[in-house]
Design an enzyme around this catalytic site. Structure first.
Site, PDB file in Angstrom:
ATOM      1  N   SER A  34     -20.942 -52.592 -40.597  1.00 44.60           N
ATOM      2  CA  SER A  34     -19.896 -52.792 -41.597  1.00 44.60           C
ATOM      3  C   SER A  34     -18.875 -51.675 -41.455  1.00 44.60           C
ATOM      4  CB  SER A  34     -20.491 -52.761 -43.015  1.00 44.60           C
ATOM      5  OG  SER A  34     -19.463 -52.733 -43.992  1.00 44.60           O
ATOM      6  N   ALA A  74     -24.881 -45.717 -45.935  1.00 48.03           N
ATOM      7  CA  ALA A  74     -25.824 -44.908 -45.169  1.00 48.03           C
ATOM      8  C   ALA A  74     -26.618 -45.773 -44.199  1.00 48.03           C
ATOM      9  CB  ALA A  74     -26.768 -44.176 -46.115  1.00 48.03           C
ATOM     10  N   ALA A  75     -27.045 -46.947 -44.655  1.00 48.20           N
ATOM     11  CA  ALA A  75     -27.805 -47.853 -43.785  1.00 48.20           C
ATOM     12  C   ALA A  75     -26.954 -48.331 -42.616  1.00 48.20           C
ATOM     13  CB  ALA A  75     -28.313 -49.044 -44.599  1.00 48.20           C
ATOM     14  N   LYS A  76     -25.714 -48.707 -42.896  1.00 47.43           N
ATOM     15  CA  LYS A  76     -24.848 -49.227 -41.837  1.00 47.43           C
ATOM     16  C   LYS A  76     -24.413 -48.110 -40.875  1.00 47.43           C
ATOM     17  CE  LYS A  76     -24.847 -53.540 -43.167  1.00 47.43           C
ATOM     18  NZ  LYS A  76     -25.540 -54.569 -42.365  1.00 47.43           N
ATOM     19  N   TYR A 133     -25.804 -48.566 -49.000  1.00 49.49           N
ATOM     20  CA  TYR A 133     -25.356 -49.549 -48.004  1.00 49.49           C
ATOM     21  C   TYR A 133     -24.612 -48.855 -46.865  1.00 49.49           C
ATOM     22  CZ  TYR A 133     -23.275 -53.942 -46.311  1.00 49.49           C
ATOM     23  OH  TYR A 133     -22.892 -55.018 -45.550  1.00 49.49           O
TER      24      TYR A 133
END
Length: 248
Positions: A143, A158-160, A156
């Site tokens: 993203s 951090a995950a992406k 979100y």
């Protein structure tokens, strides 16, 4: 001749939204597709039926990729049905948006476990098949938020962002075996996830997009299909934004 004729692709989280569009596009390009879903069996069956109506071949497999054993089950079901796997699209993702001040630890963990750890589990599960065949395509759906951050989406983002580092490491580890790994980073795409946004949020987003419109799931799917093919055989470790210019 279809560009991906005879290839086998797993698309996680493909019962709706971007994942659905990717599954349909890969099938149209000749892939045998594994439609993965966690809970929405009805939506997954609709995707499966659509692929079959268009003359494609697919199966639907329920699996929560945040759990290692479930990811392994997903890959095993693929091998039993089609004999191999060539393409892995890590698309499964969730949001638990909240300002960090109010974000609960379980909201952080849920997003990281699905969006980042899920990709880790799936790559671990398919890696031996890719290495043995000396061919593979790993396409992780990131993203623009993972590149620029976004208020209220620390988990979100951090995950992406983690997917970017994960993918670049995979590209270096697996490149000698003719296995590529890339990130496709969508911007604002018209999906169920963005449908609930207010008109003001949409207006502000459009002001940041040089092309002046929201993207379509099909825009992302087209890039994934390109990266899955032979034309992209010399592209690896890259983050490709499909965002209308938003992240420039």
């Amino acid at each position: 001749m279809k560009r991906l004729q005879g290839r086998v692709a797993i698309v996680t989280g493909s019962s709706r939204g971007i994942g659905r569009a990717i599954a349909l596009e890969l099938a149209r390009q000749g892939c045998k597709v594994v439609v993965n879903y966690r809970s929405n069996a009805e939506a997954a069956q609709e995707v499966l039926q659509r692929i079959q109506e268009e003359g494609g071949e697919a199966i639907a497999v329920q699996a929560d990729v945040s759990v290692a054993a479930e990811a392994e089950k997903l890959v095993q079901a693929t091998l039993e049905a089609f004999g191999t796997v060539d393409i892995l699209v890590n698309n499964a993702g969730i949001t638990r948006d909240m300002l960090l001040l109010r974000m609960r630890e379980e909201d952080w963990d849920a997003v990281l476990n699905t969006n980042l750890k899920g990709a880790f589990h799936c790559v671990k599960a398919v890696q031996r098949t890719f290495l043995r065949r000396r061919w593979g395509r790993i396409i992780n759906i990131g993203s623009v938020v993972g590149l620029a951050g976004n208020a209220g989406q620390a988990n979100y983002a951090a995950a992406k962002a983690g997917l970017v580092g994960f993918t670049k490491s995979l590209a270096k580890e697996l490149g000698s075996r003719n296995i590529t790994a890339n990130v496709v980073a969508p911007g604002f795409i018209q999906t169920d996830m963005t449908a609930g946004l207010s008109k003001e949020v949409i207006k502000n987003a459009l002001a940041l997009i040089p092309l002046g419109r929201l993207g379509r799931p099909e825009d992302v799917a087209a890039m994934v299909a390109f990266l899955a093919g032979e034309e992209a055989s010399y592209i690896t470790g890259q983050v490709i934004c499909v965002d209308g210019g938003m992240a420039m």
